[in-house]
Design an enzyme around this catalytic site. Structure first.
Site, PDB file in Angstrom:
ATOM      1  N   ASP A   7      33.694  77.326  92.804  1.00  0.00           N
ATOM      2  CA  ASP A   7      33.478  78.592  93.506  1.00  0.00           C
ATOM      3  C   ASP A   7      34.006  79.774  92.699  1.00  0.00           C
ATOM      4  OD1 ASP A   7      32.849  80.035  96.080  1.00  0.00           O
ATOM      5  OD2 ASP A   7      34.982  80.487  95.937  1.00  0.00           O
ATOM      6  N   GLU A  48      29.303  78.500  90.325  1.00  0.00           N
ATOM      7  CA  GLU A  48      28.794  79.661  91.040  1.00  0.00           C
ATOM      8  C   GLU A  48      29.218  80.872  90.215  1.00  0.00           C
ATOM      9  OE1 GLU A  48      29.260  82.471  94.916  1.00  0.00           O
ATOM     10  OE2 GLU A  48      30.932  81.395  94.052  1.00  0.00           O
TER      11      GLU A  48
END
Length: 659
Positions: A339, A392
């Site tokens: 993330d 990401e």
């Protein structure tokens, strides 16, 4: 149970503690699970199995069962273990500090076993006192309680066939269609809508649904311990602990095992970018900025009001590397989606001038984080070569999914945020105006093969007033569903792997709400059942046709045939596999006006058969513009020597295969 024969010398000098601490010093054996090599690796940032050393471990010592505790607190002058077993007495069970300057406190306490709750009581060198959870605890109490729990990760796995075969399922030239899931809101009992279900209550239904829809993988939003539910799991206090609200570690392992036994891979969101400032968590763990940077220009995240790991500190690197490996090792997950990578790569991320500190060369790149990513991916692909890491990352940072030996970060894939933004903006426009934005729609392939891209329609696109996917689409109800079917057809025939957030597979009409269940009752209505049917069939098509996955990340697997018919707002392209016989031709009609006998150029001579039509009645389409098989005619069209005349239904996509 494991026995330990290592007995370091206990600390000779009893540290000074505050007058309020009753120093009774009941027996704590100064045994250790650390070798000198472990200490060397830990201090060098090269230890990636610290979960075998730190934390709490039930073990036998001299015929007695007890628990060994170890915690890193180099700025402490006193550390003890407190819990129900000693009535939370801060002076009862003092740990011993190692004499090697590692800052590790450890010891074995008899008659303490699984299920005992505990914290570390720490007195900093400054005299500050604090109670902290265990950074390496394998389980925590359910919030709002904040103690760690002595536990283990033993599980009798029955997924070895999957593990032996998953290399084929996870390789870059295999189909990967991912279903993103938030476990706390996927399903709830309609009779108790406010109660979060535990995994055993819905595991079978989740597995069955994923299998019915044809997804190859699920991706769980963070399942680590987090106290604040509105963070969706991205504000973690227990990096090594599965969230108690979902179930025990073994119950989560059971769900992963069931998915594996049904041929479904499991990806896990991993959050090394920041952590919250909870008093029992990592923040100022031993009274110093131990895990985070001391300078807020490096250690505080202004967007998330959280704290940033000190990636340049070797012990923190060992903590994070070990944590990544932990989930692959103990939970058998098949990959990590990392993330907020962009926030880690840039020192000035979300900061104004003067609010950040340049690197040693005066630049904005976070060299320590870059180094960490390279080492992370090197270790993962060395130890678990049949898994994947996915970044990401929303910027143009070069080489995110390129090998480290070529200078890249080493991730297997990267989310294609540009595709997602351009595509959603395009589909939100009234079809009458789409012809003016054709270039925006086709821009993705300008940079589409610079990385190994995954196409994401994630949770971030259906919250905070952004609307559900089907509700973003223009027009009446039929047009909205037709538009979404068209979008999915484009997505699954575009280069790259795929990700859809839960609810998108049946056309959830309301935004995602983490406090309530998906609207499963909608499946009784034809538009929603039709959407689910489409997802099932297009996933089957994706897995069946090599042209859609064999060359997902190379330019020779994709070719625009026509992007210039802006008046009709039709685009045509082809997908190619390793064999010319695998070639597909795709035509998309972006308007509600059917295009009949529409001529498209085709790559070669042969018979072209329609193998997918998003306007099928099975999908709640009209079913009025189906195609059969056409022999390519020697009529030059759109730069091709051969062409065919086809029907393209309104707001629909059709796929042809050459024979």
């Amino acid at each position: 149970m494991a026995k330990s024969n290592t007995k370091p010398q206990p600390q000779e000098i009893i540290p000074e503690v505050s007058a309020e601490i009753p120093v009774t010093f009941k027996p704590v054996e100064p045994i250790s699970r650390f070798t000198e090599f472990d200490i060397h690796l830990f201090a060098s940032g090269k230890h990636f199995k610290l979960y075998e050393k730190f934390g709490s471990h039930v073990m036998e010592h001299e015929g007695v069962t007890g628990t060994y505790f170890a915690v890193w607190a180099p700025n402490a002058r006193y550390v003890s273990v407190i819990g129900n077993f000693n009535y939370w007495d801060r002076g009862t069970h003092r740990l011993y500090v190692r004499l090697d300057s590692s800052g590790i406190w450890e010891g074995w306490i008899p008659n303490v076993g699984n299920g005992e709750v505990y914290k570390y009581f720490i007195v900093a060198n400054s005299g500050e006192e604090m109670e902290k959870g265990d950074p390496y605890a394998l389980r925590w109490e359910e919030p709002p309680s904040t103690a760690s729990v002595v536990w283990d990760t033993w599980y009798e796995w029955k997924d070895y066939q999957w593990l032996e075969e998953r290399g084929e399922k996870n390789k870059l030239n295999a189909p990967m269609s991912v279903y993103e899931v938030h476990l706390g809101s996927w399903l709830r009992d309609p009779n108790e809508p406010d109660r979060r279900l535990r995994i055993p209550e819905f595991a079978d239904r989740l597995v069955e649904h994923v299998k019915e829809c044809g997804f190859t993988h699920v991706e769980f939003m963070p399942i680590m311990q987090h106290p604040y539910e509105p963070s969706w799991g991205y504000q973690i206090t227990g990096y090594y602990a599965a969230n108690t609200k979902y179930g025990s570690p073994q119950e989560i392992m059971m769900l992963i095992e069931k998915l594996h036994q049904n041929g479904i891979g499991v990806l896990l969101d991993w959050v090394p970018s920041h952590f919250p400032g909870d008093l029992t968590g990592l923040y100022r763990f031993d009274g110093s900025h131990l895990y985070e940077h001391a300078d807020p220009r490096q250690g505080y995240h202004p967007d998330w009001k959280s704290y940033i790991f000190n990636y340049g500190r070797n012990e923190i690197r060992s903590f994070l590397l070990s944590n990544a490996i932990f989930w692959l090792d103990r939970y058998h997950v098949d990959g990590l989606r990392v993330d907020a990578v962009a926030s880690m790569l840039y020192l000035d991320y979300s900061r104004n001038a003067g609010e950040w500190i340049p690197n040693v060369f005066g630049g904005r790149e976070n060299l320590e984080a870059i180094s960490l990513f390279k080492e992370l991916n090197t270790i993962i692909y060395r130890e678990y070569p049949d898994t994947q890491t996915i970044a990401e990352e929303s910027t143009a940072f070069p080489g995110v999914s390129r090998p480290t030996y070529t200078g890249g970060l080493g991730f297997g894939m990267k989310w294609m945020m540009g595709w997602m933004n351009d595509t959603l903006k395009y589909f939100e426009k009234d079809p009458a105006y789409r012809k003016y934005h054709q270039d925006q729609f086709t821009f993705s392939t300008v940079y589409g093969f610079t990385e190994n891209f995954m196409l994401p329609l994630s949770h971030d696109e259906v919250v905070y007033g952004k609307k559900a996917l089907v509700s973003k689409m223009p027009g009446d109800e039929w047009q909205r569903f037709a538009n979404l079917r068209l979008l999915y057809t484009y997505m699954f025939t575009h280069s790259g792997t795929k990700l859809i957030f839960m609810g998108g597979e049946f056309g959830q009409t309301s935004e995602w709400n983490f406090t309530q269940s998906l609207d499963w009752h909608l499946l009784q209505y034809a538009p929603h059942q039709g959407m689910k049917n489409l997802i099932s069939e297009i996933n089957a098509l994706y897995k069946k046709e090599p042209a859609l996955y064999e060359k997902s990340f190379t330019a020779d697997g994709f070719e625009w045939i026509d992007t210039q018919d802006k008046e009709n707002t039709v685009v045509v392209y082809s997908r190619k596999g390793n064999s010319p016989k695998e070639t597909l031709v795709i035509a998309l009609n972006m308007t509600p006006i059917p295009r009949t006998n529409y001529r498209v150029g085709v790559p070669m001579q042969g018979m072209y058969t329609e193998i997918f039509n998003s306007d099928s009645v099975r999908f709640w389409g009209t079913g009025q513009y189906e195609n059969g098989t056409y022999m390519a005619e020697e009529i030059a069209w759109q730069g091709k020597a051969y062409s065919i005349g086809i029907n393209i239904p309104p707001l629909s996509g059709v796929v042809f295969k050459v024979w």
